[in-house]
Design an enzyme around this catalytic site. Sequence first.
Site, PDB file in Angstrom:
ATOM      1  N   ASN A 191       0.798  -1.240   0.000  1.00 29.66           N
ATOM      2  CA  ASN A 191       0.000   0.000   0.000  1.00 29.66           C
ATOM      3  C   ASN A 191       0.830   1.290   0.000  1.00 29.66           C
ATOM      4  O   ASN A 191       0.387   2.310  -0.513  1.00 29.66           O
ATOM      5  CB  ASN A 191      -1.035  -0.002   1.137  1.00 29.66           C
ATOM      6  CG  ASN A 191      -0.433  -0.146   2.505  1.00 29.66           C
ATOM      7  OD1 ASN A 191       0.752  -0.436   2.654  1.00 29.66           O
ATOM      8  ND2 ASN A 191      -1.257   0.047   3.521  1.00 29.66           N
ATOM      9  N   CYS A 199      -3.862   0.680   6.972  1.00 30.52           N
ATOM     10  CA  CYS A 199      -4.248   0.096   8.260  1.00 30.52           C
ATOM     11  C   CYS A 199      -4.685   1.171   9.253  1.00 30.52           C
ATOM     12  O   CYS A 199      -5.270   0.852  10.274  1.00 30.52           O
ATOM     13  CB  CYS A 199      -3.116  -0.758   8.818  1.00 30.52           C
ATOM     14  SG  CYS A 199      -1.581   0.121   8.885  1.00 30.52           S
ATOM     15  N   GLU A 218       7.399   2.010  14.978  1.00 23.05           N
ATOM     16  CA  GLU A 218       8.270   2.422  13.880  1.00 23.05           C
ATOM     17  C   GLU A 218       8.243   3.942  13.800  1.00 23.05           C
ATOM     18  O   GLU A 218       7.189   4.554  13.967  1.00 23.05           O
ATOM     19  CB  GLU A 218       7.761   1.844  12.562  1.00 23.05           C
ATOM     20  CG  GLU A 218       7.839   0.329  12.517  1.00 23.05           C
ATOM     21  CD  GLU A 218       7.577  -0.220  11.122  1.00 23.05           C
ATOM     22  OE1 GLU A 218       6.517   0.084  10.550  1.00 23.05           O
ATOM     23  OE2 GLU A 218       8.444  -0.946  10.624  1.00 23.05           O
TER      24      GLU A 218
HETATM   25  C1  SIN Z   1      -0.160   1.577   6.651  1.00 23.35           C
HETATM   26  O1  SIN Z   1      -1.279   1.707   6.228  1.00 23.35           O
HETATM   27  O2  SIN Z   1       0.320   0.444   6.821  1.00 23.35           O
HETATM   28  C2  SIN Z   1       0.713   2.742   6.993  1.00 23.35           C
HETATM   29  C3  SIN Z   1       0.054   4.044   6.880  1.00 23.35           C
HETATM   30  C4  SIN Z   1       0.938   5.201   7.278  1.00 23.35           C
HETATM   31  O3  SIN Z   1       2.134   5.048   7.533  1.00 23.35           O
HETATM   32  O4  SIN Z   1       0.420   6.300   7.359  1.00 23.35           O
END
Ligand code: SIN
Length: 473
Positions: free
Chosen positions: A147, A280, A454
Amino acid sequence: MPIGGRWVPASGGGTITVANPATEAPLAQVPAATIEDGLAALDAACRAQEAWAATPARERADILDRTYHSIRNRRDEFAALITAEMGKPLTEAQAEVDYGAGFFRWFAESANRSHIDGQYGVEPGGQYRFAVSKRPVGPSLLITPWNFPLAMGARKIAPALAAGCTTILKPAEATPLTSLLLAKVMEEAGLPAGVLNVITTNNSRGVIAAVMADPRLRKISFTGSTQVGSALLAQAAPNVLNTSMELGGNAPLIVFDDADLDQAVDGAMVAKLRNGGQSCVGANRIYVQDGIAAEFTRRFTKRMATTRVGDGTDPATELGPLIDSKQVATVSALVQDALAKGATCLTGGTTPNRPGSFYPATVLTNIPDNADIRTEEIFGPVAAIYTFTTEDEVIAEANNTPYGLASYVFTQNLAKGLRVADAIDAGMTGINRGVVSNPAAPFGGTKQSGLSREGGTEGLHAYQETKYTGIQL
Ligand code: SIN
């Protein structure tokens, strides 16, 4: 693919075709790495580990810094590649390039500080001295999703390298091209052979299992579904691997009666439609308080209904294709299930009859308790709106999930916003914001949304061991 400083084909000679999700046209062929290739990448990472860990932090930081500048200079090239292989609109791809590059800048700055992150002192009983220092965990396997083809790799590679770990990156099968370009850029930035190895494969399960079974691997960092993350945790157990897991979410977005309505609609739009909802941290459940629900839903639905769907390369496009037809089928099945059980569709809801993996921006209300969409991660441009009356009720609803990644609260009462943020069991909360992701912030979740963080200071610590030495003078 780069293994040990050489660009090699797959040992079995196989290739994978990478396709454009907007047109379904093939874009490129990449090597289909075998288990032998995976182990060769681990060999290379292990060979490079000692020298990389001994490289002065400032030299490591300089390479990360040059990578940051190079990505920024090649912003259009990276963005075009992200759009081509993943589908997101070009403006979003450019934003991802900036976000991804930011991890190299942040961790270049962090690398310069990583070795002063220790302590020296006398133990509480006054008998001897303590020295506490940080050292790299060691060779690390980094598994990234499709993604955010640049940013998810950057968020793992940059801290690993800053800490002194060598790496094996396994990008998603659907989106390996951006990772290969990144590896090229890092090579040009002076990264020594074997510090970043990339394996592109359509045998993820076999390659990952073989690499993880080798006791020389010391860490695995994974971003993806809770189901796969949980299986990887079981595989990590025999060798007691250090793990970072960034897993699924079911983010609540709460709009109180006293919210600034424009701010709430803007926030909900970005929290729902960023990356076509394939994130996510995407707003999975939108809870609106009774007094504002009708007006919020009217304004939000109008924005969703006028969202321009199309090929991400068209500057007018606001919503690109989903990653593939399987994803369209999954999203469509959730919508159809909700409608069959009595939900109301205010806009969207039908798969367009055109080539490419498209799905329209969709708004559902009156969603019954037994609809699957209430509990499942949507990962698509479908907004599920619910109403609530009291603060306690919405907190209980927000926490009624095994996930705890992102959450969002809209209110002009800051005390209430902070109170609700504290009460929500999630790793991240945005107050009056629909996006909280930032290289300098710790990204991650509670409960089944993952382990570790992270980005931020925590992102570096995830690749470091703490070493304690007791000294009798
Ligand atoms: C993700 O959807 O895995 C990460 C989204 C983000 O870093 O903003």
